[in-house]
Design a protein around this motif. Structure first.
Motif, PDB file in Angstrom:
ATOM      1  N   LEU A 184       3.916  13.651   2.980  1.00  0.00           N
ATOM      2  CA  LEU A 184       4.946  14.639   3.197  1.00  0.00           C
ATOM      3  C   LEU A 184       6.426  13.602   3.268  1.00  0.00           C
ATOM      4  CD1 LEU A 184       5.881  17.561   3.084  1.00  0.00           C
ATOM      5  CD2 LEU A 184       5.124  17.814   5.316  1.00  0.00           C
ATOM      6  N   GLY A 185       5.899  13.453   4.116  1.00  0.00           N
ATOM      7  CA  GLY A 185       7.238  12.760   5.009  1.00  0.00           C
ATOM      8  C   GLY A 185       8.164  11.131   3.648  1.00  0.00           C
ATOM      9  N   THR A 186       7.302  10.809   2.748  1.00  0.00           N
ATOM     10  CA  THR A 186       7.943  10.707   1.958  1.00  0.00           C
ATOM     11  C   THR A 186       7.977  10.869   1.000  1.00  0.00           C
ATOM     12  OG1 THR A 186       6.370   8.265   1.471  1.00  0.00           O
ATOM     13  CG2 THR A 186       7.041   8.612  -0.410  1.00  0.00           C
ATOM     14  N   PHE A 187       8.117  12.320   0.277  1.00  0.00           N
ATOM     15  CA  PHE A 187       8.932  13.167   0.098  1.00  0.00           C
ATOM     16  C   PHE A 187      10.220  13.588   0.597  1.00  0.00           C
ATOM     17  CE2 PHE A 187       9.577  17.864  -1.439  1.00  0.00           C
ATOM     18  CZ  PHE A 187       9.629  17.156  -2.775  1.00  0.00           C
ATOM     19  N   THR A 188      10.284  13.649   1.443  1.00  0.00           N
ATOM     20  CA  THR A 188      10.924  14.355   2.669  1.00  0.00           C
ATOM     21  C   THR A 188      11.894  13.149   2.689  1.00  0.00           C
ATOM     22  OG1 THR A 188       9.840  15.294   4.213  1.00  0.00           O
ATOM     23  CG2 THR A 188      12.313  15.083   4.621  1.00  0.00           C
ATOM     24  N   VAL A 212       1.266  -0.935   0.044  1.00  0.00           N
ATOM     25  CA  VAL A 212       0.695   0.010  -0.130  1.00  0.00           C
ATOM     26  C   VAL A 212       0.864   0.942   0.379  1.00  0.00           C
ATOM     27  CG1 VAL A 212      -1.859   1.319   0.970  1.00  0.00           C
ATOM     28  CG2 VAL A 212      -2.054  -1.243   1.046  1.00  0.00           C
ATOM     29  N   SER A 213       1.697   0.820   0.771  1.00  0.00           N
ATOM     30  CA  SER A 213       2.721   2.524   0.454  1.00  0.00           C
ATOM     31  C   SER A 213       3.488   2.550  -0.458  1.00  0.00           C
ATOM     32  CB  SER A 213       3.946   2.148   1.551  1.00  0.00           C
ATOM     33  OG  SER A 213       5.264   1.196   1.303  1.00  0.00           O
ATOM     34  N   SER A 214       3.181   1.644  -1.167  1.00  0.00           N
ATOM     35  CA  SER A 214       4.204   2.439  -2.695  1.00  0.00           C
ATOM     36  C   SER A 214       3.480   4.062  -3.218  1.00  0.00           C
ATOM     37  CB  SER A 214       3.664   1.416  -3.852  1.00  0.00           C
ATOM     38  OG  SER A 214       4.623   0.644  -3.353  1.00  0.00           O
ATOM     39  N   THR A 215       1.364   3.682  -3.276  1.00  0.00           N
ATOM     40  CA  THR A 215       0.850   4.943  -2.973  1.00  0.00           C
ATOM     41  C   THR A 215       1.368   6.838  -2.831  1.00  0.00           C
ATOM     42  OG1 THR A 215      -0.827   4.350  -1.498  1.00  0.00           O
ATOM     43  CG2 THR A 215      -1.203   3.841  -3.406  1.00  0.00           C
ATOM     44  N   LEU A 216       1.593   6.729  -1.631  1.00  0.00           N
ATOM     45  CA  LEU A 216       2.083   7.572  -1.679  1.00  0.00           C
ATOM     46  C   LEU A 216       3.300   8.260  -1.908  1.00  0.00           C
ATOM     47  CD1 LEU A 216       2.814   7.167   2.618  1.00  0.00           C
ATOM     48  CD2 LEU A 216       0.440   8.455   1.567  1.00  0.00           C
ATOM     49  N   ARG A 217       4.628   7.345  -2.507  1.00  0.00           N
ATOM     50  CA  ARG A 217       5.339   7.656  -3.481  1.00  0.00           C
ATOM     51  C   ARG A 217       4.986   8.457  -5.155  1.00  0.00           C
ATOM     52  NH1 ARG A 217       9.637   3.790  -6.288  1.00  0.00           N
ATOM     53  NH2 ARG A 217      11.343   5.008  -7.506  1.00  0.00           N
ATOM     54  N   THR A 218       3.614   7.021  -5.489  1.00  0.00           N
ATOM     55  CA  THR A 218       2.906   7.557  -6.908  1.00  0.00           C
ATOM     56  C   THR A 218       3.132   8.823  -6.538  1.00  0.00           C
ATOM     57  OG1 THR A 218       2.571   5.192  -6.902  1.00  0.00           O
ATOM     58  CG2 THR A 218       1.486   6.831  -8.312  1.00  0.00           C
ATOM     59  N   MET A 219       1.602   9.603  -5.158  1.00  0.00           N
ATOM     60  CA  MET A 219       1.363  10.836  -5.238  1.00  0.00           C
ATOM     61  C   MET A 219       1.887  11.959  -5.622  1.00  0.00           C
ATOM     62  SD  MET A 219      -2.186   9.898  -2.727  1.00  0.00           S
ATOM     63  CE  MET A 219      -1.522   9.100  -2.034  1.00  0.00           C
ATOM     64  N   CYS A 220       3.466  11.329  -4.567  1.00  0.00           N
ATOM     65  CA  CYS A 220       4.328  12.458  -4.763  1.00  0.00           C
ATOM     66  C   CYS A 220       5.069  12.846  -6.559  1.00  0.00           C
ATOM     67  CB  CYS A 220       6.119  12.035  -4.468  1.00  0.00           C
ATOM     68  SG  CYS A 220       5.957  12.227  -2.302  1.00  0.00           S
ATOM     69  N   SER A 221       4.940  11.591  -7.139  1.00  0.00           N
ATOM     70  CA  SER A 221       5.180  11.664  -8.662  1.00  0.00           C
ATOM     71  C   SER A 221       4.145  12.520  -8.801  1.00  0.00           C
ATOM     72  CB  SER A 221       5.241  10.037  -9.042  1.00  0.00           C
ATOM     73  OG  SER A 221       6.662   9.836  -8.592  1.00  0.00           O
ATOM     74  N   GLY A 261       3.775  16.235  -9.175  1.00  0.00           N
ATOM     75  CA  GLY A 261       5.503  16.750  -9.990  1.00  0.00           C
ATOM     76  C   GLY A 261       6.789  16.604  -9.405  1.00  0.00           C
ATOM     77  N   ALA A 262       5.984  15.894  -8.569  1.00  0.00           N
ATOM     78  CA  ALA A 262       8.052  16.203  -7.692  1.00  0.00           C
ATOM     79  C   ALA A 262       9.394  15.238  -8.423  1.00  0.00           C
ATOM     80  CB  ALA A 262       7.738  14.997  -6.555  1.00  0.00           C
ATOM     81  N   GLY A 263       8.504  15.339  -9.625  1.00  0.00           N
ATOM     82  CA  GLY A 263       9.641  14.138 -10.577  1.00  0.00           C
ATOM     83  C   GLY A 263      10.783  15.000 -11.163  1.00  0.00           C
ATOM     84  N   SER A 264      10.118  16.300 -11.440  1.00  0.00           N
ATOM     85  CA  SER A 264      11.377  16.864 -12.339  1.00  0.00           C
ATOM     86  C   SER A 264      11.889  17.433 -10.576  1.00  0.00           C
ATOM     87  CB  SER A 264      10.259  18.430 -12.554  1.00  0.00           C
ATOM     88  OG  SER A 264       9.680  18.598 -11.409  1.00  0.00           O
ATOM     89  N   LYS A 265      12.087  17.445  -9.492  1.00  0.00           N
ATOM     90  CA  LYS A 265      13.231  18.342  -8.813  1.00  0.00           C
ATOM     91  C   LYS A 265      12.957  16.547  -8.253  1.00  0.00           C
ATOM     92  CE  LYS A 265       9.915  21.915  -7.109  1.00  0.00           C
ATOM     93  NZ  LYS A 265       8.313  21.543  -8.074  1.00  0.00           N
ATOM     94  N   VAL A 266      13.306  15.765  -7.267  1.00  0.00           N
ATOM     95  CA  VAL A 266      14.352  14.676  -6.990  1.00  0.00           C
ATOM     96  C   VAL A 266      13.805  13.439  -7.831  1.00  0.00           C
ATOM     97  CG1 VAL A 266      13.855  13.704  -5.092  1.00  0.00           C
ATOM     98  CG2 VAL A 266      13.282  15.674  -5.044  1.00  0.00           C
ATOM     99  N   ALA A 267      14.782  13.142  -7.656  1.00  0.00           N
ATOM    100  CA  ALA A 267      15.000  12.033  -9.412  1.00  0.00           C
ATOM    101  C   ALA A 267      13.992  11.066  -8.544  1.00  0.00           C
ATOM    102  CB  ALA A 267      16.477  11.375  -8.975  1.00  0.00           C
TER     103      ALA A 267
END
Lengths: 185, 137
Positions: free
Chosen positions: B123-127, A34-43, A46-52
């Protein structure tokens, strides 16, 4: 039938159904994490343009977002149509322990005194909701998975890294419950 | 339509997580205080079925709906990554009483304030993503 399903489900019924969920996800072409969804939401944000780390094809993970949307709907169905009319059968030892740190047992599934918008504007509530959520999100990605990805999927596949992660989950949980709770509450 | 099956599996997951009370902050406290077998029973029985299931899927090379053989990748070995990351996760799990699956399920249970918990987890995952290169793995 509805009445039968509305009772709390025993652990020996629930555990195997969770394993069934893992199987159905594998069979459908996904996996149980389930926690992969948190990373997916970051992407997605638009977080991909700042953090690889977030620069990946998030569209390939939409199925998991749909899965958690289903979990929200399932939570709604279980708490309305299949609502248990009885208060939660929490062990009396836990009720007493929580009473001692000032958390009265209200019989709900989660204490309404903590998980409400009024609580969000208090220091204690803010700590639980914001810091608690942050630590889960940070820790799960560092450890490469959460309860579903490590404790169920990983251990089912006999992965030693998952065993180390689950030991970590318990060390953290025990420190919070037994050492930090008396300070926070 | 290809996503409908995931929605249905998710609904089953949300129902079982609620009806088993695994989403309960109180049950998580009970677990970390070793005052009930309930949560250990859920995780243990899921695992007992899961171990047999995964061994069977591997041995029989069972295919998924798309016709591909279901594969399992081994995780890279490391101690600091899993132990330290796990401890941070555990601190948050006991505090908020919810790991990611229950966070979504509790939202469906009418606890709208879990939007804050989920946003904080994102936010934690982003950090983590920002600090990834300086953390031990």
């Amino acid at each position: 039938m509805i009445e039968f399903l509305s009772q709390p489900w025993a652990w020996y019924v629930s555990g195997p159904i969770i394993a069934l969920v893992m199987f159905l996800l594998l069979w459908a072409g996904g996996n149980f994490g389930v926690s992969s969804t948190l990373r997916t939401m970051c992407s997605m944000g638009g977080a991909g343009s700042k953090v690889a780390f977030f620069n990946f094809d998030w569209k390939s993970q939409i199925w998991n977002i749909v899965f958690v949307l289903g979990a929200i709907i399932g939570g709604f169905i279980a708490s309305t149509l299949l609502k248990n009319p009885e208060p939660l059968a929490l062990s009396s030892a836990t009720v007493e322990d929580l009473q001692q740190i000032g958390i009265g047992f209200d019989g709900a599934i989660a204490p309404l005194s903590i998980f409400s918008w009024e609580s969000f504007f208090s220091i204690k509530g803010f700590l639980i909701l914001v810091v608690g959520g942050f630590l889960v999100g940070f820790g799960t990605r560092w450890a490469g998975g959460c309860t579903s990805g490590h404790a169920i999927s990983g251990l089912s596949n006999l992965q030693i890294p998952s065993l180390i992660a689950v030991i970590g989950f318990f060390i953290g949980g025990l420190i919070m419950t037994h050492l930090l709770f008396p300070l926070i509450f | 339509m290809k996503f409908l099956k995931y929605l249905l599996i998710g609904i089953l997951f949300g129902i079982v997580m609620t009806k088993s009370e695994a989403i309960s902050w109180y049950r998580i406290q009970e677990m970390f205080r070793f005052q009930s077998f309930h949560m250990y029973g859920i995780i243990g029985s899921a695992l007992a079925v899961g171990v047999v299931m995964v061994a069977y899927l591997k041995r029989k090379e069972v295919k998924s709906l798309d016709g591909d053989i279901i594969t399992f990748t081994d995780k890279n070995f490391s101690i600091p990554r899993y132990l330290l990351g796990g401890i941070v996760f555990g601190l948050g799990w006991a505090l908020s009483g919810a790991c990611p699956g229950p966070m979504y399920t509790l939202l469906g249970n009418g606890f709208s304030v879990f939007l804050v918990v989920i946003a904080s987890a994102v936010l934690g995952t982003f950090t983590y993503g920002l600090l990834r290169d300086v953390l031990p793995h």
